[in-house]
Design a protein around this motif. Structure first.
Motif, PDB file in Angstrom:
ATOM      1  N   HIS B 339     -38.597  27.897  56.529  1.00 36.80           N
ATOM      2  CA  HIS B 339     -37.209  27.437  56.667  1.00 36.80           C
ATOM      3  C   HIS B 339     -36.735  26.751  55.390  1.00 36.80           C
ATOM      4  CE1 HIS B 339     -37.149  27.469  61.296  1.00 36.80           C
ATOM      5  NE2 HIS B 339     -36.116  28.176  60.892  1.00 36.80           N
ATOM      6  N   TRP B 343     -33.639  27.701  53.025  1.00 35.32           N
ATOM      7  CA  TRP B 343     -32.477  26.814  52.901  1.00 35.32           C
ATOM      8  C   TRP B 343     -32.223  26.454  51.440  1.00 35.32           C
ATOM      9  CZ3 TRP B 343     -34.305  23.026  57.327  1.00 35.32           C
ATOM     10  CH2 TRP B 343     -34.162  23.670  58.560  1.00 35.32           C
ATOM     11  N   LEU B 360     -32.534  18.097  56.044  1.00 31.83           N
ATOM     12  CA  LEU B 360     -31.760  19.343  56.139  1.00 31.83           C
ATOM     13  C   LEU B 360     -31.652  19.809  57.593  1.00 31.83           C
ATOM     14  CD1 LEU B 360     -33.112  21.205  52.967  1.00 31.83           C
ATOM     15  CD2 LEU B 360     -30.875  20.123  53.266  1.00 31.83           C
ATOM     16  N   LYS B 364     -28.334  20.345  59.997  1.00 27.87           N
ATOM     17  CA  LYS B 364     -28.088  21.532  60.833  1.00 27.87           C
ATOM     18  C   LYS B 364     -27.809  21.107  62.280  1.00 27.87           C
ATOM     19  CE  LYS B 364     -29.559  25.344  58.284  1.00 27.87           C
ATOM     20  NZ  LYS B 364     -28.792  26.579  58.330  1.00 27.87           N
TER      21      LYS B 364
END
Lengths: 384, 384
Positions: B339, B343, B360, B364
């Motif tokens: 992930h 990102w 992060l 989200k």
């Protein structure tokens, strides 16, 4: 029977295999009337095999000699475009060994020369396109049997080479002599088939490892991630370091999945297109019904012979080529994109910045290793 | 026979499957004495099946109730560590469904709590480790039969899910409810097996596509490139969008290659280590002699039952677990790394910057979609 008078430029590993095939009568519409090689031992070899052929040191001499109607270029990659252009300018048909060249700008000049001579035949030695498995798969994709492309994966790691192989020629596996490693020498066929079957991707992100498994300066291990225009993605993995290695191509579409492995083509056919199913099925885990088939092919895999015989037939009667020479730039674009992405450490879009690629390649050539010349010709049987 | 008194927290898709297994006598050393679920319909269901069990709305109530010796956590991923910590603090043994949690910082707290209670058993539901094919492969790798790791490739694209699946639960496939998509829900097993078999990579470069094939906000298509400490590389490809999909794991070492596909383990054993061969062979194209075998396994694949029975046996007699709960962080680290790489649009090193990942993810979650709650429990048979 009318025959095409063929001049072979380069009678090393693959050139000598072509000579054998033609001499043994497998290309009845081709007659070798000339040959060129820079090595004396090879000129002597061809002189013994073909006493009536004109023998030259330089390809340019052969091209200018008027001893043939067509040339087959089987010398190191950098020389392909230059010799092809010279051939066209002397009114000769051209069959070029893969890859089309080392960098796309060079190949664009070759294509321009071919386009200036539309009367001349220009073929590329993409002999793997004659493999029944890939031909059948192409037919199925073109016929819509896989639906829209979703994903592809090619593990082509069965190109094993020993250090002895790399030590056998001074040009081999150097930036200056060959311009690359496994991507330029072993993979042009798969890169061509990939674009032939799936189209060219629009973006490439690759890692090319130089001298990872061998004492060489060019890449012998590559993993590339591809993205296609419709959002489909792909993975291409190759090396000359894995034994026994794998050759497995999987292509998944919305209507099914095809796998080429061990000379077999297997197809999974969905009863319904996945895109429709996904949004209409009232169950969470259920897939469309699917039928698995071992796909029958015509079983024919005539390789180089088919390419050469189609070349002669195209010259003599306008019959179709296996691969037009102009298509050679597509697989090379993919190869150059993988190198460029790796050198820059980031994703690149296609078409790539071709001048940037050439600048970086030129920099690599400037510091390229000098290797000792050895006079070795290796049997290539079963290796391409 | 002495039995472990088990409290099941969450009796949804997988929790209800565990209940069935235990009620049908497949876990003779476990007795369900308590259950918790926030949904009334599920509490009613368990009340009918287990009239003598204590039934709660909240997991914390169950944990504090003194009605069991051990808990099985089968609720959405974010709650795993908090419930496990509460369990340890109340002196309960803990079996946690995969994944260990959503982010590694959270899982570190869970491990710290487990370490403060070394007397308590802590297991992770890595039921795929009980599959005879992966067990045998692990044994071969640990025994040196593959030599040094060179390359791995896992195409695990047979996790097909319809839109109906994603619409079936409000927590599903949202950043806020589930914290991720195919990596968090479907792939924890493969990510665990990958690190169990090959070790954790030192770097990851991944592309995670969010809502590519479904109307969801999390990833349903991932391609990741892995690099291991010794230079070996890997590719991991997964999706819930491909039908019929593929599950094929290939691991290549210097002494051979192993492929797991369609419940079969095939091994190619080199007569000589490739590294020695490469520099000693006096031919260019020759590989070490190689023998291909369809590897025999014990044929056993007891899945969840084996994990639960080992959990009970560990509590009662100190017998080995299938997977210690502390190992859950490893596959999650790999998942978080994929992930994070996606990102950030760049490669990340492992261990990742865990605080950056959490920052992060929190971002989200802040904009995560609200989904309507529906009361659906789907049969999970054959889906894990």
């Amino acid at each position: 029977m009318e025959k095409v008078r063929l001049g072979i430029i380069g009678v090393g590993n693959i050139g000598s295999a072509h000579v054998q095939n033609i001499l043994e009568g497998r290309c009845p519409e081709l007659e070798i009337t000339a040959a060129a090689d820079r090595r004396e031992s090879r000129r002597e070899w061809i002189g013994k095999r073909l006493p009536e052929a004109a023998v030259f040191t330089e390809g340019e001499e052969l091209i200018a000699s008027g001893t043939c109607d067509a040339i087959l270029i089987a010398v190191p990659h950098y020389q392909h475009p230059g010799l092809a252009i010279a051939g066209f300018e002397h009114g000769l048909h051209v069959m070029c060994e893969k890859p089309a060249g080392v960098y796309t700008l060079q190949v664009r000049e070759m294509i321009a020369a071919a386009d200036r001579h539309p009367d001349l035949t220009f073929g590329m030695m993409f002999n793997q396109r004659t493999n029944c498995v890939y031909r059948k798969l192409k037919e199925m994709i073109d016929g819509g049997e896989l639906g829209e492309l979703r994903r592809m994966s090619w593990l082509i790691t069965d190109w094993y080479r020993t250090q002895y192989y790399y030590d056998s020629g001074a040009w081999r596996a150097t930036w200056n002599g060959e311009g690359g490693g496994v991507l330029l020498n072993q993979c042009p066929h798969q890169l061509d088939l990939l674009q032939w079957l799936c189209g060219l991707p629009v973006a490439v992100l690759a890692r090319c490892y130089e001298g990872k498994w061998h004492d060489i300066e060019v890449e012998d291990d590559v993993t590339a991630f591809l993205e296609f225009e419709n959002g489909a993605t792909g993975v291409f993995v190759t090396t000359t370091g894995d034994a026994p290695g794998t050759n497995r191509l999987e292509i998944t579409g919305t209507r099914g999945k095809a796998v080429c492995e061990e000379d077999q083509l297997t197809f999974w056919r969905n009863a319904e297109d996945e895109r429709t199913w996904c949004f209409s099925c009232g169950e969470g885990f259920r897939k469309p019904d699917c039928e698995r088939t071992a796909v029958e092919t015509d079983g024919k895999n005539p390789q180089h012979l088919a390419v050469l015989n189609a070349f002669a037939a195209h010259i003599l009667r306008g019959e179709p080529l296996v691969a037009d020479g102009r298509e050679g730039i597509r697989g090379l674009m993919l190869s150059n994109a993988m190198h460029l992405s790796s050198w820059l450490g980031r994703e690149v879009s296609l078409p790539i910045d071709e001048q940037l690629f050439l600048d970086l390649l030129t920099e690599k050539r400037r510091t390229s290793r000098r290797k000792e010349e050895r006079d070795v010709t290796m049997p290539t049987e079963g290796s391409y």
